[in-house]
Design a protein around this motif. Structure first.
Motif, PDB file in Angstrom:
ATOM      1  N   ILE A 125       1.590  21.273  13.255  1.00  0.00           N
ATOM      2  CA  ILE A 125       1.332  21.053  11.831  1.00  0.00           C
ATOM      3  C   ILE A 125       0.279  19.950  11.707  1.00  0.00           C
ATOM      4  O   ILE A 125       0.446  18.853  12.247  1.00  0.00           O
ATOM      5  CB  ILE A 125       2.602  20.655  11.072  1.00  0.00           C
ATOM      6  N   MET A 126      -0.799  20.274  10.994  1.00  0.00           N
ATOM      7  CA  MET A 126      -1.889  19.321  10.781  1.00  0.00           C
ATOM      8  C   MET A 126      -1.973  18.969   9.304  1.00  0.00           C
ATOM      9  O   MET A 126      -1.546  19.746   8.442  1.00  0.00           O
ATOM     10  CB  MET A 126      -3.215  19.925  11.254  1.00  0.00           C
ATOM     11  N   SER A 127      -2.533  17.794   9.019  1.00  0.00           N
ATOM     12  CA  SER A 127      -2.659  17.344   7.636  1.00  0.00           C
ATOM     13  C   SER A 127      -4.067  16.832   7.386  1.00  0.00           C
ATOM     14  O   SER A 127      -4.786  16.432   8.305  1.00  0.00           O
ATOM     15  CB  SER A 127      -1.646  16.237   7.324  1.00  0.00           C
TER      16      SER A 127
ATOM     17  N   PRO B 278      -8.318  27.548   4.398  1.00  0.00           N
ATOM     18  CA  PRO B 278      -8.195  27.081   5.789  1.00  0.00           C
ATOM     19  C   PRO B 278      -9.447  26.394   6.308  1.00  0.00           C
ATOM     20  O   PRO B 278      -9.366  25.547   7.206  1.00  0.00           O
ATOM     21  CB  PRO B 278      -7.896  28.359   6.570  1.00  0.00           C
ATOM     22  N   GLU B 279     -10.622  26.743   5.734  1.00  0.00           N
ATOM     23  CA  GLU B 279     -11.878  26.163   6.219  1.00  0.00           C
ATOM     24  C   GLU B 279     -11.975  24.669   5.969  1.00  0.00           C
ATOM     25  O   GLU B 279     -12.840  24.000   6.537  1.00  0.00           O
ATOM     26  CB  GLU B 279     -13.060  26.882   5.571  1.00  0.00           C
ATOM     27  N   LEU B 280     -11.106  24.129   5.125  1.00  0.00           N
ATOM     28  CA  LEU B 280     -11.126  22.681   4.872  1.00  0.00           C
ATOM     29  C   LEU B 280     -10.959  21.896   6.173  1.00  0.00           C
ATOM     30  O   LEU B 280     -11.588  20.854   6.373  1.00  0.00           O
ATOM     31  CB  LEU B 280      -9.998  22.303   3.906  1.00  0.00           C
TER      32      LEU B 280
ATOM     33  N   TYR C  83       4.266  34.014  12.770  1.00  0.00           N
ATOM     34  CA  TYR C  83       3.476  33.666  11.593  1.00  0.00           C
ATOM     35  C   TYR C  83       4.328  32.806  10.659  1.00  0.00           C
ATOM     36  O   TYR C  83       5.560  32.764  10.762  1.00  0.00           O
ATOM     37  CB  TYR C  83       2.948  34.911  10.879  1.00  0.00           C
ATOM     38  N   MET C  84       3.660  32.096   9.751  1.00  0.00           N
ATOM     39  CA  MET C  84       4.307  31.145   8.874  1.00  0.00           C
ATOM     40  C   MET C  84       4.103  31.548   7.419  1.00  0.00           C
ATOM     41  O   MET C  84       3.080  32.128   7.077  1.00  0.00           O
ATOM     42  CB  MET C  84       3.738  29.741   9.099  1.00  0.00           C
ATOM     43  N   ARG C  85       5.063  31.212   6.584  1.00  0.00           N
ATOM     44  CA  ARG C  85       4.947  31.466   5.151  1.00  0.00           C
ATOM     45  C   ARG C  85       5.383  30.222   4.392  1.00  0.00           C
ATOM     46  O   ARG C  85       6.572  29.879   4.422  1.00  0.00           O
ATOM     47  CB  ARG C  85       5.809  32.667   4.758  1.00  0.00           C
ATOM     48  N   PRO C  86       4.486  29.527   3.726  1.00  0.00           N
ATOM     49  CA  PRO C  86       3.042  29.763   3.689  1.00  0.00           C
ATOM     50  C   PRO C  86       2.377  29.203   4.942  1.00  0.00           C
ATOM     51  O   PRO C  86       2.896  28.261   5.546  1.00  0.00           O
ATOM     52  CB  PRO C  86       2.610  28.983   2.441  1.00  0.00           C
ATOM     53  N   PRO C  87       1.215  29.729   5.328  1.00  0.00           N
ATOM     54  CA  PRO C  87       0.519  29.203   6.512  1.00  0.00           C
ATOM     55  C   PRO C  87      -0.155  27.860   6.249  1.00  0.00           C
ATOM     56  O   PRO C  87      -0.559  27.184   7.185  1.00  0.00           O
ATOM     57  CB  PRO C  87      -0.516  30.277   6.830  1.00  0.00           C
ATOM     58  N   GLY C  88      -0.267  27.500   4.998  1.00  0.00           N
ATOM     59  CA  GLY C  88      -0.881  26.217   4.632  1.00  0.00           C
ATOM     60  C   GLY C  88      -0.817  26.049   3.132  1.00  0.00           C
ATOM     61  O   GLY C  88      -0.409  26.938   2.391  1.00  0.00           O
TER      62      GLY C  88
ATOM     63  N   THR D 125       4.474  12.261   1.774  1.00  0.00           N
ATOM     64  CA  THR D 125       4.935  10.886   1.575  1.00  0.00           C
ATOM     65  C   THR D 125       3.785   9.920   1.294  1.00  0.00           C
ATOM     66  O   THR D 125       4.007   8.718   1.188  1.00  0.00           O
ATOM     67  CB  THR D 125       5.698  10.401   2.822  1.00  0.00           C
ATOM     68  N   SER D 126       2.558  10.433   1.169  1.00  0.00           N
ATOM     69  CA  SER D 126       1.405   9.575   0.908  1.00  0.00           C
ATOM     70  C   SER D 126       1.169   9.449  -0.596  1.00  0.00           C
ATOM     71  O   SER D 126       1.894  10.033  -1.412  1.00  0.00           O
ATOM     72  CB  SER D 126       0.156  10.133   1.598  1.00  0.00           C
ATOM     73  N   LYS D 127       0.132   8.692  -0.966  1.00  0.00           N
ATOM     74  CA  LYS D 127      -0.205   8.471  -2.368  1.00  0.00           C
ATOM     75  C   LYS D 127      -1.333   9.367  -2.857  1.00  0.00           C
ATOM     76  O   LYS D 127      -1.850   9.160  -3.959  1.00  0.00           O
ATOM     77  CB  LYS D 127      -0.571   7.003  -2.587  1.00  0.00           C
ATOM     78  N   SER D 128      -1.735  10.329  -2.052  1.00  0.00           N
ATOM     79  CA  SER D 128      -2.824  11.230  -2.428  1.00  0.00           C
ATOM     80  C   SER D 128      -2.428  12.663  -2.094  1.00  0.00           C
ATOM     81  O   SER D 128      -1.439  12.899  -1.387  1.00  0.00           O
ATOM     82  CB  SER D 128      -4.116  10.859  -1.698  1.00  0.00           C
ATOM     83  N   ASN D 129      -3.185  13.611  -2.603  1.00  0.00           N
ATOM     84  CA  ASN D 129      -2.938  15.010  -2.280  1.00  0.00           C
ATOM     85  C   ASN D 129      -3.228  15.256  -0.802  1.00  0.00           C
ATOM     86  O   ASN D 129      -4.205  14.732  -0.258  1.00  0.00           O
ATOM     87  CB  ASN D 129      -3.811  15.918  -3.132  1.00  0.00           C
ATOM     88  N   VAL D 130      -2.392  16.044  -0.182  1.00  0.00           N
ATOM     89  CA  VAL D 130      -2.508  16.307   1.255  1.00  0.00           C
ATOM     90  C   VAL D 130      -2.442  17.813   1.494  1.00  0.00           C
ATOM     91  O   VAL D 130      -1.542  18.492   0.995  1.00  0.00           O
ATOM     92  CB  VAL D 130      -1.396  15.593   2.056  1.00  0.00           C
ATOM     93  N   ALA D 131      -3.403  18.312   2.249  1.00  0.00           N
ATOM     94  CA  ALA D 131      -3.381  19.706   2.691  1.00  0.00           C
ATOM     95  C   ALA D 131      -2.701  19.772   4.058  1.00  0.00           C
ATOM     96  O   ALA D 131      -2.892  18.897   4.897  1.00  0.00           O
ATOM     97  CB  ALA D 131      -4.797  20.265   2.761  1.00  0.00           C
ATOM     98  N   PHE D 132      -1.913  20.819   4.263  1.00  0.00           N
ATOM     99  CA  PHE D 132      -1.268  21.007   5.559  1.00  0.00           C
ATOM    100  C   PHE D 132      -1.598  22.399   6.068  1.00  0.00           C
ATOM    101  O   PHE D 132      -1.917  23.315   5.295  1.00  0.00           O
ATOM    102  CB  PHE D 132       0.250  20.815   5.464  1.00  0.00           C
ATOM    103  N   LYS D 133      -1.496  22.549   7.377  1.00  0.00           N
ATOM    104  CA  LYS D 133      -1.834  23.825   8.002  1.00  0.00           C
ATOM    105  C   LYS D 133      -1.013  24.005   9.267  1.00  0.00           C
ATOM    106  O   LYS D 133      -0.851  23.057  10.047  1.00  0.00           O
ATOM    107  CB  LYS D 133      -3.331  23.871   8.333  1.00  0.00           C
ATOM    108  N   PHE D 134      -0.508  25.234   9.462  1.00  0.00           N
ATOM    109  CA  PHE D 134       0.239  25.592  10.666  1.00  0.00           C
ATOM    110  C   PHE D 134      -0.703  26.186  11.699  1.00  0.00           C
ATOM    111  O   PHE D 134      -1.654  26.895  11.359  1.00  0.00           O
ATOM    112  CB  PHE D 134       1.320  26.630  10.342  1.00  0.00           C
ATOM    113  N   GLN D 135      -0.392  25.934  12.950  1.00  0.00           N
ATOM    114  CA  GLN D 135      -1.038  26.615  14.060  1.00  0.00           C
ATOM    115  C   GLN D 135       0.024  26.943  15.106  1.00  0.00           C
ATOM    116  O   GLN D 135       1.008  26.224  15.248  1.00  0.00           O
ATOM    117  CB  GLN D 135      -2.140  25.757  14.693  1.00  0.00           C
ATOM    118  N   THR D 136      -0.186  28.031  15.834  1.00  0.00           N
ATOM    119  CA  THR D 136       0.760  28.422  16.867  1.00  0.00           C
ATOM    120  C   THR D 136       0.007  28.925  18.087  1.00  0.00           C
ATOM    121  O   THR D 136      -1.131  29.398  17.981  1.00  0.00           O
ATOM    122  CB  THR D 136       1.718  29.518  16.356  1.00  0.00           C
TER     123      THR D 136
END
Length: 266
Positions: A166-168, A179-181, A124-129, A106-117
């Motif tokens: 979920i992180m962004s 993921p290293e991002l 596990y998640m598909r996709p994990p990020g 919902t932002s105005k820029s590209n956003v990376a997301f990542k799952f953690q558990t």
């Protein structure tokens, strides 16, 4: 003559006596003025030092207040989640079950997301990020193994201690997801939501279960679409169904230019 000499000697003594206080008075006034000026300078220096200390303390206190205010402010969300704070799973003990969650940038820029558990061995998640462009969305699938109930606990009342996060991270347009991002830019990472696991009775219809089925179907369709190879556009069709091979077209143009040049030279 004797009287004059006595007068001259007396006048000399008076002159010397009168001259000495003026000389001594001058030294006293200069020393007192220098001492007073040094005292004044010391006072000014001390005042400037106190002012500097006051400014530093003010800056430090203002920084502390601003950081405290930032910590109290709610985090601005970059992603919209559906469901907002839960992951619904059908309760099937001893089996691997699936949940789904919609993620939209919902932002105005590209956003990376990542799952953690908290249970990476059983979930596990598909996709994990990934990276979402502004306005882009997807449905992620979450897989979990359901443990059998313990201590004669009712199956549907079993509570799972597993949680998902979920992180962004805001990224530039040309960035590829790795993921290293999130490790390289820890200060810019935001926790979007911590998701709680909720079990549903698969034999009992309810709105969350029906919505889960729809989301899983959409996620499977999107996955199959990504697996398919890109369709070949094939040769271009010009006019009324005339098929033209691009290589043949370029060769014909070349031969035509050669013929024109031969005619001109003749």
């Amino acid at each position: 003559m004797g009287i004059d000499e006595e007068k001259s000697e007396g006048e000399g003594k008076v002159w010397r006596l009168c001259k000495m206080p003026f000389w001594q008075t001058g030294n006293g006034s200069s020393s007192s003025s220098s001492s007073s000026s040094s005292i004044g300078n010391n006072n000014v220096y001390q005042q400037s030092q106190s002012n500097q200390l006051g400014e530093r303390s003010t800056v430090t206190s203002s920084n502390a207040v601003s950081s405290m205010a930032k910590s109290l402010l709610p985090t601005r969300r970059r992603l919209k989640l559906d469901p907002a704070n839960k992951l619904y799973f059908p309760y099937e003990p001893g089996k691997q079950v699936r949940s789904a969650i919609g993620i939209k940038n919902t932002s105005k820029s590209n956003v990376a997301f990542k799952f953690q558990t908290t249970a990476p061995k059983s979930c596990y998640m598909r996709p994990p990020g990934g990276i979402l462009a502004p306005g882009e969305s997807l449905i992620a699938t979450v897989f979990k193994f359901v443990e059998p109930p313990e201590n004669n606990e009712k199956p549907i009342d079993q509570k799972s201690r597993v949680k998902f996060k979920i992180m962004s991270l805001k990224v530039k347009g040309e960035t590829d997801y790795v993921p290293e991002l999130f490790d390289e830019q820890k200060d810019q990472v935001a926790v979007e939501q911590i998701l709680r696991v909720v079990f549903l009775d698969p034999e009992r219809s309810c709105p969350p279960l029906e919505k889960l089925k729809r989301q899983l179907a959409e996620a499977e369709a999107a996955l199959e679409a990504r697996k398919k190879p890109p369709e070949d556009a094939g040769p271009r069709i010009v006019g009324e169904g005339l098929v033209i091979d691009e290589w043949k077209e370029r060769r014909e143009r070349y031969l035509a230019r050669q013929q024109v040049e031969g005619v001109d030279s003749a």
